[in-house]
Design a protein around this motif. Sequence first.
Motif, PDB file in Angstrom:
ATOM      1  N   LEU A  90       0.848  -1.250   0.193  1.00 22.09           N
ATOM      2  CA  LEU A  90       0.076   0.018  -0.209  1.00 22.09           C
ATOM      3  C   LEU A  90       0.917   1.414  -0.129  1.00 22.09           C
ATOM      4  CD1 LEU A  90      -2.764  -1.244   2.458  1.00 22.09           C
ATOM      5  CD2 LEU A  90      -3.214  -0.498   0.227  1.00 22.09           C
ATOM      6  N   LEU A  91       1.942   1.263   0.713  1.00 22.16           N
ATOM      7  CA  LEU A  91       2.773   2.359   0.798  1.00 22.16           C
ATOM      8  C   LEU A  91       3.461   2.735  -0.469  1.00 22.16           C
ATOM      9  CD1 LEU A  91       4.163   2.056   4.414  1.00 22.16           C
ATOM     10  CD2 LEU A  91       2.447   3.736   3.626  1.00 22.16           C
ATOM     11  N   ALA A  92       3.934   1.480  -0.920  1.00 20.24           N
ATOM     12  CA  ALA A  92       4.425   1.771  -2.376  1.00 20.24           C
ATOM     13  C   ALA A  92       3.698   2.060  -3.301  1.00 20.24           C
ATOM     14  CB  ALA A  92       5.168   0.236  -2.841  1.00 20.24           C
ATOM     15  N   ALA A  93       2.197   1.754  -3.143  1.00 19.81           N
ATOM     16  CA  ALA A  93       1.296   2.254  -4.372  1.00 19.81           C
ATOM     17  C   ALA A  93       1.290   3.654  -4.166  1.00 19.81           C
ATOM     18  CB  ALA A  93       0.002   1.384  -4.132  1.00 19.81           C
ATOM     19  N   ILE A  94       0.917   4.013  -2.880  1.00 18.98           N
ATOM     20  CA  ILE A  94       0.672   5.475  -2.557  1.00 18.98           C
ATOM     21  C   ILE A  94       1.655   6.312  -3.052  1.00 18.98           C
ATOM     22  CG2 ILE A  94       0.404   7.121  -0.615  1.00 18.98           C
ATOM     23  CD1 ILE A  94      -1.013   4.995   0.878  1.00 18.98           C
ATOM     24  N   LEU A  95       3.041   5.874  -2.976  1.00 21.75           N
ATOM     25  CA  LEU A  95       4.216   6.731  -3.411  1.00 21.75           C
ATOM     26  C   LEU A  95       4.135   6.969  -4.940  1.00 21.75           C
ATOM     27  CD1 LEU A  95       7.165   7.862  -2.306  1.00 21.75           C
ATOM     28  CD2 LEU A  95       7.894   5.784  -3.483  1.00 21.75           C
ATOM     29  N   VAL A  96       3.879   5.666  -5.638  1.00 21.76           N
ATOM     30  CA  VAL A  96       4.056   5.783  -6.926  1.00 21.76           C
ATOM     31  C   VAL A  96       3.073   6.608  -7.445  1.00 21.76           C
ATOM     32  CG1 VAL A  96       3.548   4.271  -8.978  1.00 21.76           C
ATOM     33  CG2 VAL A  96       5.145   3.346  -7.161  1.00 21.76           C
TER      34      VAL A  96
ATOM     35  N   VAL B  54       8.715   1.049 -10.692  1.00 22.32           N
ATOM     36  CA  VAL B  54       8.751  -0.387 -10.043  1.00 22.32           C
ATOM     37  C   VAL B  54      10.075  -0.124  -9.183  1.00 22.32           C
ATOM     38  CG1 VAL B  54       9.465  -2.525 -10.362  1.00 22.32           C
ATOM     39  CG2 VAL B  54       7.492  -1.524 -11.519  1.00 22.32           C
ATOM     40  N   LEU B  55      11.336   0.774  -9.634  1.00 26.88           N
ATOM     41  CA  LEU B  55      12.302   0.745  -9.065  1.00 26.88           C
ATOM     42  C   LEU B  55      11.897   1.326  -7.713  1.00 26.88           C
ATOM     43  CD1 LEU B  55      15.496   1.924 -10.626  1.00 26.88           C
ATOM     44  CD2 LEU B  55      14.904   3.027  -8.379  1.00 26.88           C
ATOM     45  N   LEU B  56      11.135   2.544  -7.688  1.00 28.36           N
ATOM     46  CA  LEU B  56      10.949   3.297  -6.455  1.00 28.36           C
ATOM     47  C   LEU B  56       9.943   2.458  -5.631  1.00 28.36           C
ATOM     48  CD1 LEU B  56      10.455   7.052  -7.594  1.00 28.36           C
ATOM     49  CD2 LEU B  56      12.105   6.136  -5.811  1.00 28.36           C
ATOM     50  N   GLY B  57       9.128   1.884  -6.148  1.00 26.25           N
ATOM     51  CA  GLY B  57       8.189   1.066  -5.287  1.00 26.25           C
ATOM     52  C   GLY B  57       8.704  -0.165  -4.768  1.00 26.25           C
ATOM     53  N   THR B  58       9.333  -0.517  -5.337  1.00 17.18           N
ATOM     54  CA  THR B  58      10.025  -2.054  -4.909  1.00 17.18           C
ATOM     55  C   THR B  58      10.892  -1.596  -3.780  1.00 17.18           C
ATOM     56  OG1 THR B  58      10.118  -2.948  -7.032  1.00 17.18           O
ATOM     57  CG2 THR B  58      11.328  -4.093  -5.459  1.00 17.18           C
ATOM     58  N   LEU B  59      11.629  -0.518  -3.933  1.00 11.78           N
ATOM     59  CA  LEU B  59      12.584  -0.177  -2.855  1.00 11.78           C
ATOM     60  C   LEU B  59      11.835   0.082  -1.418  1.00 11.78           C
ATOM     61  CD1 LEU B  59      15.542   0.423  -2.824  1.00 11.78           C
ATOM     62  CD2 LEU B  59      15.194   2.877  -3.225  1.00 11.78           C
ATOM     63  N   ILE B  60      10.657   1.012  -1.720  1.00 11.83           N
ATOM     64  CA  ILE B  60       9.753   1.350  -0.591  1.00 11.83           C
ATOM     65  C   ILE B  60       9.245  -0.017   0.263  1.00 11.83           C
ATOM     66  CG2 ILE B  60       7.651   2.223   0.139  1.00 11.83           C
ATOM     67  CD1 ILE B  60       9.889   4.240  -0.203  1.00 11.83           C
ATOM     68  N   TYR B  61       8.805  -0.842  -0.647  1.00 14.80           N
ATOM     69  CA  TYR B  61       8.138  -2.308  -0.273  1.00 14.80           C
ATOM     70  C   TYR B  61       9.305  -3.182   0.534  1.00 14.80           C
ATOM     71  CZ  TYR B  61       6.785  -7.055  -1.161  1.00 14.80           C
ATOM     72  OH  TYR B  61       6.497  -8.258  -1.084  1.00 14.80           O
ATOM     73  N   GLU B  62      10.388  -2.954  -0.017  1.00 14.63           N
ATOM     74  CA  GLU B  62      11.495  -3.928   0.517  1.00 14.63           C
ATOM     75  C   GLU B  62      11.834  -3.212   1.839  1.00 14.63           C
ATOM     76  OE1 GLU B  62      12.400  -6.819  -0.003  1.00 14.63           O
ATOM     77  OE2 GLU B  62      11.775  -7.185  -2.030  1.00 14.63           O
ATOM     78  N   LEU B  63      11.683  -1.964   1.995  1.00 11.04           N
ATOM     79  CA  LEU B  63      12.226  -1.179   3.298  1.00 11.04           C
ATOM     80  C   LEU B  63      11.335  -1.452   4.364  1.00 11.04           C
ATOM     81  CD1 LEU B  63      13.733   1.884   1.757  1.00 11.04           C
ATOM     82  CD2 LEU B  63      15.041   0.577   3.267  1.00 11.04           C
ATOM     83  N   VAL B  64      10.123  -1.281   3.526  1.00  8.21           N
ATOM     84  CA  VAL B  64       8.830  -1.328   4.738  1.00  8.21           C
ATOM     85  C   VAL B  64       8.846  -2.887   5.436  1.00  8.21           C
ATOM     86  CG1 VAL B  64       6.434  -1.323   5.183  1.00  8.21           C
ATOM     87  CG2 VAL B  64       7.582   0.558   3.967  1.00  8.21           C
ATOM     88  N   LEU B  65       9.084  -3.740   4.493  1.00 11.37           N
ATOM     89  CA  LEU B  65       9.053  -5.225   4.973  1.00 11.37           C
ATOM     90  C   LEU B  65      10.204  -5.447   5.793  1.00 11.37           C
ATOM     91  CD1 LEU B  65       7.054  -7.384   3.972  1.00 11.37           C
ATOM     92  CD2 LEU B  65       8.506  -8.119   2.064  1.00 11.37           C
ATOM     93  N   ALA B  66      11.261  -4.852   5.528  1.00  8.09           N
ATOM     94  CA  ALA B  66      12.674  -5.215   6.497  1.00  8.09           C
ATOM     95  C   ALA B  66      12.292  -4.744   7.590  1.00  8.09           C
ATOM     96  CB  ALA B  66      13.751  -4.553   5.771  1.00  8.09           C
ATOM     97  N   LEU B  67      11.849  -3.365   7.833  1.00  9.09           N
ATOM     98  CA  LEU B  67      11.303  -2.991   9.273  1.00  9.09           C
ATOM     99  C   LEU B  67      10.137  -3.732   9.721  1.00  9.09           C
ATOM    100  CD1 LEU B  67      11.209   0.933   8.103  1.00  9.09           C
ATOM    101  CD2 LEU B  67      12.831  -0.171   9.623  1.00  9.09           C
ATOM    102  N   LEU B  68       9.238  -4.354   9.282  1.00  7.58           N
ATOM    103  CA  LEU B  68       8.153  -5.192   9.822  1.00  7.58           C
ATOM    104  C   LEU B  68       8.649  -6.284   9.975  1.00  7.58           C
ATOM    105  CD1 LEU B  68       5.245  -3.543   7.922  1.00  7.58           C
ATOM    106  CD2 LEU B  68       5.682  -3.067   9.957  1.00  7.58           C
ATOM    107  N   THR B  69       9.618  -6.954   9.520  1.00 10.69           N
ATOM    108  CA  THR B  69       9.746  -8.339   9.581  1.00 10.69           C
ATOM    109  C   THR B  69      11.000  -8.646  10.153  1.00 10.69           C
ATOM    110  OG1 THR B  69      10.439  -8.860   7.240  1.00 10.69           O
ATOM    111  CG2 THR B  69       7.962  -9.089   7.727  1.00 10.69           C
ATOM    112  N   GLN B  70      12.118  -8.044  10.061  1.00 10.01           N
ATOM    113  CA  GLN B  70      13.371  -8.272  10.493  1.00 10.01           C
ATOM    114  C   GLN B  70      13.613  -7.824  11.704  1.00 10.01           C
ATOM    115  OE1 GLN B  70      15.999  -9.629   8.530  1.00 10.01           O
ATOM    116  NE2 GLN B  70      14.463 -10.011   7.070  1.00 10.01           N
ATOM    117  N   ARG B  71      14.320  -8.627  12.581  1.00  7.52           N
ATOM    118  CA  ARG B  71      14.706  -8.069  14.078  1.00  7.52           C
ATOM    119  C   ARG B  71      15.830  -7.169  14.142  1.00  7.52           C
ATOM    120  NH1 ARG B  71      14.847 -14.369  16.026  1.00  7.52           N
ATOM    121  NH2 ARG B  71      12.802 -14.649  15.988  1.00  7.52           N
ATOM    122  N   ALA B  72      15.814  -6.206  15.057  1.00 12.21           N
ATOM    123  CA  ALA B  72      16.542  -5.283  14.830  1.00 12.21           C
ATOM    124  C   ALA B  72      17.778  -5.638  15.724  1.00 12.21           C
ATOM    125  CB  ALA B  72      16.122  -4.067  15.798  1.00 12.21           C
TER     126      ALA B  72
END
Lengths: 181, 284
Positions: A96-102, A121-139
């Motif tokens: 959703l955030l990637a879509a909103i940005l695009v 797609v370049l920008l959208g994928t970047l946002i998508y992966e960043l958000v996903l990392a923040l939500l699923t990766q352990r700090a």
Amino acid sequence: MGDPQPRRLEEALARELGRILALVTLALIQVTLLTTPLGFAVPLVPVLVICRTLLGVGAAFPDLGLGRALRWALYGGLALDVLAATPLGAHALALLLAAILVAALSRRLRVERPAVPLLAVLLGTLIYELVLALLTQRAPIPWSSYTIVVLLPSVLVALVPTLPLFFLLRRLLGGQLFLQL
Amino acid sequence: MPASGRPFVLALGLCLLAALLVFLDRQGLITPARQTLQQMIAPVAQRLTALRDGAGDLATAPRGAAALEARIAALERENGALRNQLIRLEQARVENEFLRQQLAIQRAQPWTLLGAEVTVRSPDAGRRVLTIARGSREGVRPGMAVIGQLPGTPAALVGIVEAAGPHAAEVLLITDIASQVSGRVMHQGRAEVGLVQGQWQRGSRLQLGQIARSLPIAPGDPVVTAGLTAALNLPFDLAAIPADIPIGSVEQVRVAEQYQLAELRPYVDPDQVRYVWVILSQDD
């Protein structure tokens, strides 16, 4: 002659169900058929959602088009969450955030130009992966290596099918069968 | 461009909905619903994964007599090298001692294995997770060790069960950066316990850390699970992983302050396994 109001509601529900089934099928294809031994899956759903957003923004009725693209993002993201064993909503929020940005960035662009889907797609994928990392990766996330190992390859893999998928989607959405998707 | 702010209001609403779902799932309130959905989709996913694996086999299979002969020659060379390695290993007193110890432990702690097909591999490059078609109804619990075997490799640790639904379980692969298990490295009859951590997101596979410099480790040294994760006081519920499950071998060693760090090559590449076994009787 039946009451047109319930009929319209039924049609809307049927369209929504069709949209959900289509996105679940695409997510299934992504996590099963499109995974590679290198650890990267071709990001079919994210690329399609971004392309759908672009086409929605460039449509005759952008409000409707963008609304549909956002629903694609929600359904596709939730389907990926179920299949990828991530917290329900994580992929959806990232998409959703990637879509909103695009959508926000492509408002004044002519989406037919080949460079526009690629940039989106370049920008959208970047946002998508960043958000996903923040939500699923352990700090703490090792950002420098994460960028090299995960972010950049993911963006590059996403760019490969972008143009074929974009033009295929545009063609399909122009047809009667997919008009309401 | 959108004629009104309506799509962005919709976007905000959907984002809030997604964020709420993430919060509820993290609290475990909707996790059973997600697992039920996962279970419903699992048979289809399993078939599609099998289809894809079959296609992969077809694509990589040697074609023609020349290709087959080349493959046989390569396998014979590999077989010869392995035989030489085996002879050297068998001659090593320390290795014999280790094998006796391992055998004794295995005899003392017979593992009950549960076979499981891999249904889905994570579509995210940033996460090393797979889903298997066995769950809590078959006795799978979080924290259980999952082993795998590929042609020419020993049965070795590929991951740890992270969550288990009724008929499916999520396995965190040992190569994921979030995976940490205690490991024992052996060198010339001596052993030292350290921490094996996944390194995929850092561009590698496995790293063995916290090895005292008093034990000089070298490339080729084997690393197995130590079964001491609880003793290392890690914030994970992994204390039940049995000792002596092969993990991998040392590839490179470097020194960091009073410790040694070693890059490991896992015996089994977790991304290649299609069938795994869950060690059920790890508490025995």
